[in-house]
Enzyme design. Structure first.
Site, mmCIF file in Angstrom:
data_model
loop_
_atom_site.group_PDB
_atom_site.id
_atom_site.type_symbol
_atom_site.label_atom_id
_atom_site.label_comp_id
_atom_site.label_asym_id
_atom_site.label_seq_id
_atom_site.Cartn_x
_atom_site.Cartn_y
_atom_site.Cartn_z
ATOM 1 N N GLU A 1 0.810 -1.207 0.000
ATOM 2 C CA GLU A 1 0.000 0.000 0.000
ATOM 3 C C GLU A 1 0.850 1.267 0.000
ATOM 4 O OE1 GLU A 1 -2.392 -0.795 3.412
ATOM 5 O OE2 GLU A 1 -1.112 0.342 4.766
ATOM 6 N N HIS A 2 2.158 1.123 0.134
ATOM 7 C CA HIS A 2 3.025 2.305 0.128
ATOM 8 C C HIS A 2 3.473 2.699 -1.275
ATOM 9 C CE1 HIS A 2 3.914 0.528 4.267
ATOM 10 N NE2 HIS A 2 3.077 1.530 4.431
ATOM 11 N N HIS A 3 3.680 1.711 -2.137
ATOM 12 C CA HIS A 3 4.209 2.000 -3.481
ATOM 13 C C HIS A 3 3.366 1.390 -4.593
ATOM 14 C CE1 HIS A 3 7.616 1.951 -0.588
ATOM 15 N NE2 HIS A 3 7.988 3.032 -1.243
ATOM 16 N N GLN B 1 2.437 -6.625 4.720
ATOM 17 C CA GLN B 1 2.620 -8.054 5.022
ATOM 18 C C GLN B 1 2.045 -8.437 6.387
ATOM 19 O OE1 GLN B 1 6.582 -9.457 4.232
ATOM 20 N NE2 GLN B 1 6.330 -11.293 5.460
ATOM 21 N N HIS C 1 9.647 -8.199 -1.445
ATOM 22 C CA HIS C 1 8.987 -6.925 -1.710
ATOM 23 C C HIS C 1 9.658 -6.209 -2.871
ATOM 24 C CE1 HIS C 1 6.479 -6.685 2.034
ATOM 25 N NE2 HIS C 1 7.275 -7.694 2.322
ATOM 26 N N CYS D 1 9.108 -3.274 -3.915
ATOM 27 C CA CYS D 1 9.423 -1.865 -3.635
ATOM 28 C C CYS D 1 10.784 -1.744 -2.975
ATOM 29 C CB CYS D 1 8.330 -1.212 -2.788
ATOM 30 S SG CYS D 1 8.157 -1.891 -1.137
HETATM 31 ZN ZN ZN Z 1 6.250 -0.678 -0.584
#
Ligand code: ZN
Length: 193
Positions: free
Chosen positions: A81-83, A122, A150, A152
């Site tokens: 959800e961050h990238h 996660q 990940h 990202c």
């Molecule tokens: Zn991320």
């Protein structure tokens, strides 16, 4: 499931392509906005769905045994959800049945899919699989371990290692009973295998 406005998503992807310096009309990209919209609809299909309704279709079965049930190496694919970049790996699940109540082992992968198909972290996948499984089975204890890579982290910057991140979550008997917890942990594949 949230009803997506695919035409709007396609228009936004087209704008995004222009902003990153691409020509959205070149041959390779003409169909891309449509493909991205369709792919997003699939990979985020659990967005806004709070209840795992398929859980109702999971008749519990009975077993004489009160031994731990474990399923290892269930593949999952999600997006951070961050990238909004993929993270993926394996989920390992164990539970201690209450009064012999178990669910078909093939059902757990469907639960993992349900939880994975939205923007995520996660830790949240780890907790949600455990909480929902505990709800469905009424198990005395549930253990969930997630091993993931990940994109990202791996695709950006200089850190290109294929490192695995492991998250763990225990409910009920797995918190209280060291022997049970160790039995589960020892059944796991080594990180990175
Ligand atoms: Zn991320």
């Amino acid at each position: 499931m949230t009803e997506l406005n695919l035409a709007r998503i396609e228009a936004l992807v087209r704008d995004l392509l222009i902003e990153i310096g691409e020509d959205p009309d070149r041959t390779g990209l003409v169909e891309t906005p449509k493909r991205v919209a369709k792919a997003l609809a699939e990979t985020t299909s659990s967005t806004g769905v709070s209840e795992f309704t398929q859980g109702k279709m999971f008749p519990t079965e009975m077993t004489e045994s009160s031994q731990m049930v474990s399923v290892n190496n269930i593949p999952f694919y999600s997006m951070c959800e961050h990238h909004m970049l993929p993270f993926f790996g394996k989920v390992h699940v164990g539970y201690l049945p209450q009064d012999g109540k178990i669910i078909g082992l093939s059902k757990i992968p469907r639960l993992v899919d349900f939880v994975s198909r939205r923007l995520n972290v996660q830790e949240k996948i780890t907790h949600e699989v455990a909480d929902i499984l505990a709800d469905i089975t009424g198990a005395k204890g549930v253990a969930v371990v997630v091993d993931a890579r990940h994109m990202c982290v791996e695709m950006r910057g200089v850190a290109k290692s294929q490192s695995m991140t492991r998250t763990t979550y225990f409910l009920g008997a797995f918190n209280e009973d060291n022997q049970l917890r160790n039995e589960f942990l020892q059944s796991l594949p080594k990180v990175g295998q």
